[in-house]
Design a protein around this motif. Structure first.
Motif, mmCIF file in Angstrom:
data_model
loop_
_atom_site.group_PDB
_atom_site.id
_atom_site.type_symbol
_atom_site.label_atom_id
_atom_site.label_comp_id
_atom_site.label_asym_id
_atom_site.label_seq_id
_atom_site.Cartn_x
_atom_site.Cartn_y
_atom_site.Cartn_z
ATOM 1 N N SER A 233 0.815 -1.219 0.000
ATOM 2 C CA SER A 233 0.000 0.000 0.000
ATOM 3 C C SER A 233 0.850 1.272 0.000
ATOM 4 N N CYS A 234 2.202 1.118 0.058
ATOM 5 C CA CYS A 234 3.051 2.317 -0.039
ATOM 6 C C CYS A 234 3.788 2.348 -1.380
ATOM 7 N N GLY A 235 3.504 1.363 -2.232
ATOM 8 C CA GLY A 235 4.064 1.391 -3.584
ATOM 9 C C GLY A 235 5.528 0.975 -3.685
ATOM 10 N N HIS A 236 6.051 0.302 -2.666
ATOM 11 C CA HIS A 236 7.464 -0.078 -2.729
ATOM 12 C C HIS A 236 7.724 -1.116 -3.830
ATOM 13 N N ASP A 237 6.676 -1.862 -4.193
ATOM 14 C CA ASP A 237 6.792 -2.773 -5.347
ATOM 15 C C ASP A 237 7.052 -1.972 -6.631
ATOM 16 N N ALA B 222 12.697 -2.993 4.926
ATOM 17 C CA ALA B 222 12.134 -2.387 6.142
ATOM 18 C C ALA B 222 12.146 -0.862 6.204
ATOM 19 N N GLU B 223 11.751 -0.200 5.116
ATOM 20 C CA GLU B 223 11.623 1.267 5.202
ATOM 21 C C GLU B 223 10.521 1.636 6.189
ATOM 22 N N GLU B 224 9.424 0.878 6.169
ATOM 23 C CA GLU B 224 8.284 1.222 7.034
ATOM 24 C C GLU B 224 8.639 1.085 8.510
ATOM 25 N N LYS B 225 9.590 0.218 8.817
ATOM 26 C CA LYS B 225 10.029 0.073 10.213
ATOM 27 C C LYS B 225 11.053 1.145 10.560
ATOM 28 N N LEU C 93 -1.598 6.784 0.240
ATOM 29 C CA LEU C 93 -0.573 5.828 0.668
ATOM 30 C C LEU C 93 -1.004 5.241 2.020
ATOM 31 N N HIS C 94 -0.626 4.006 2.244
ATOM 32 C CA HIS C 94 -0.934 3.274 3.483
ATOM 33 C C HIS C 94 -2.435 2.991 3.610
ATOM 34 N N HIS C 95 -3.188 3.136 2.535
ATOM 35 C CA HIS C 95 -4.600 2.736 2.527
ATOM 36 C C HIS C 95 -4.653 1.342 1.884
HETATM 37 ZN ZN LIG Z 1 5.027 4.097 3.675
#
Ligand SMILES: [Zn+2]
Ligand SMILES: [Zn+2]
Length: 367
Positions: A85-89, A119-122, A339-341
């Motif tokens: 949901s943050c588009g990292h793919d 682990a960017e989200e972490k 983002l994050h939805h």
């Molecule tokens: Zn994010």
């Protein structure tokens, strides 16, 4: 020559089907490592956990392209699901496609380093890769992130995303327990913690600079309602648009909490639990990003730099690698609802432009 439009979509679709949370990006990392090897890169895996680095040797500056790999866990219809949901793919797909294009059509000079970060989200994936020492030689590092439609639409991009610094601190306030009938024999941790909240709210920094500090947790007292409580737990959310302002805030916060608690005879211990530094860009490289965006999207597609309250651990690279010049592009792609939805969706046809902006930047740095 590779077919950028086809490849970025193919890679995206593969990655989109295998979302994995931070430090568990095993399938994602294996797929990206394999792609880099096939393109002719020498590849290191397991860097700082699940990180992947691909290198293409050459003389001259070391230019890195970085993408994050992790997805997020959401609860959908009562079921926990891992979702990109943050588009990292999309970021990893754009960077692997750019890596393939660069291997097929190598710049005149320079060494290329492709960095797939866990682990960017972490908020500790970048640090874990930096700590491995594998990125010490980087001279330039380029990153890219999809933007919500409110910030940028398809056909638009910004040459600099100004994330703010964002930290969390916790405080434990310790008083002295006593019977409710004899408060003078104890120290009420709630009184001390309340004073600490007041002292934090009375911190003043230069009002010209954007910053804030908020109490986000206040827990004290227990099941015994006729006793003086001796423990209180506080937490604070700290934000600042500049690292120098955040440093000042991080220095003032413990003094405010500790001294306020001390005024009541209590003690307080403040611990900074972590966070991310603010964006600091090299203006020369921002100018390169502007030119690259104009070349790919036309001058109408070039947005001004965007200030965003969100945090991003990309900014640890410049804080920790001496002399590194970073740039971080925001790509418009009609992304809704945000983002994050868990239902985040965007216009896939915007991705080739992201790849081409990265390629234009590498060309302008190295040719
Ligand atoms: Zn994010
Ligand atoms: Zn992200």
């Amino acid at each position: 020559m590779i077919d950028i439009d086809r490849r970025v979509r193919e890679i995206y679709e593969t990655l989109h089907a295998i979302p994995e949370v931070g430090f568990s990006e095993y399938k994602t990392a294996a797929f990206l490592a394999d792609g880099l090897k096939k393109a002719g890169y020498s590849v290191k895996t397991g860097v700082g956990g699940t990180g992947v680095i691909g290198e293409l040797a050459g003389d001259g500056p070391v230019v890195g392209l970085r993408a994050d790999m992790d997805a997020l866990v959401h609860t959908v219809d009562g079921v926990e699901k891992c979702i990109h949901s943050c588009g990292h793919d999309a970021h990893s797909a754009m960077i692997l496609t750019a890596a393939e294009a660069l291997a097929a059509n190598r710049p005149a000079k320079g060494k290329l380093m492709i960095v797939f970060q866990p682990a960017e989200e972490k908020l500790d994936g970048a640090v874990s890769m930096i700590d491995s020492g594998a990125l010490d030689d980087l001279n330039y590092l380029l990153g890219i992130h999809l933007r919500p439609v409110q910030e940028a639409k398809s056909g638009q991009a910004t040459p600099a995303l100004y994330h703010g610094a964002s930290y969390i601190a916790e405080a434990i306030v310790t008083g002295v327990p006593a019977h409710g009938a004899r408060p003078h024999l104890g120290v009420n941790a709630i009184d001390a913690a309340a004073a600490a909240v007041g002292a934090v709210n009375a911190i003043h920094l230069n009002p010209v600079e954007p910053w804030s500090v908020k109490t986000t947790k206040f827990q004290a007292g227990g099941p015994t309602l006729n006793a003086i409580p001796d423990k209180a737990e506080l937490a604070f959310d700290l934000r600042a648009q500049k690292n120098s302002v955040m440093d000042e805030l991080l220095a003032k916060l413990p003094k405010a909490v500790e001294n306020a608690a001390a005024a009541y005879g209590a003690t307080a211990v403040v611990t900074v639990k972590g966070g991310v530094p603010a964006a600091e860009y090299d203006q020369g490289l921002v100018a390169v990003a502007r030119d690259a965006i104009s070349a790919v999207l036309g001058p109408a597609g070039l947005l001004e730099p965007i200030i965003t309250p969100g945090g991003e651990d990309f900014h640890y690279f410049v804080k920790r690698i001496p002399g590194l010049k970073p740039a971080y592009i925001g790509l418009g792609c009609n992304l809704t609802p945000g983002l994050h939805h868990p239902a985040m969706a965007f216009d896939l046809s915007a991705l080739p432009a992201g790849v081409r902006i990265m390629l234009e930047m590498v060309k302008r740095i190295l040719d």
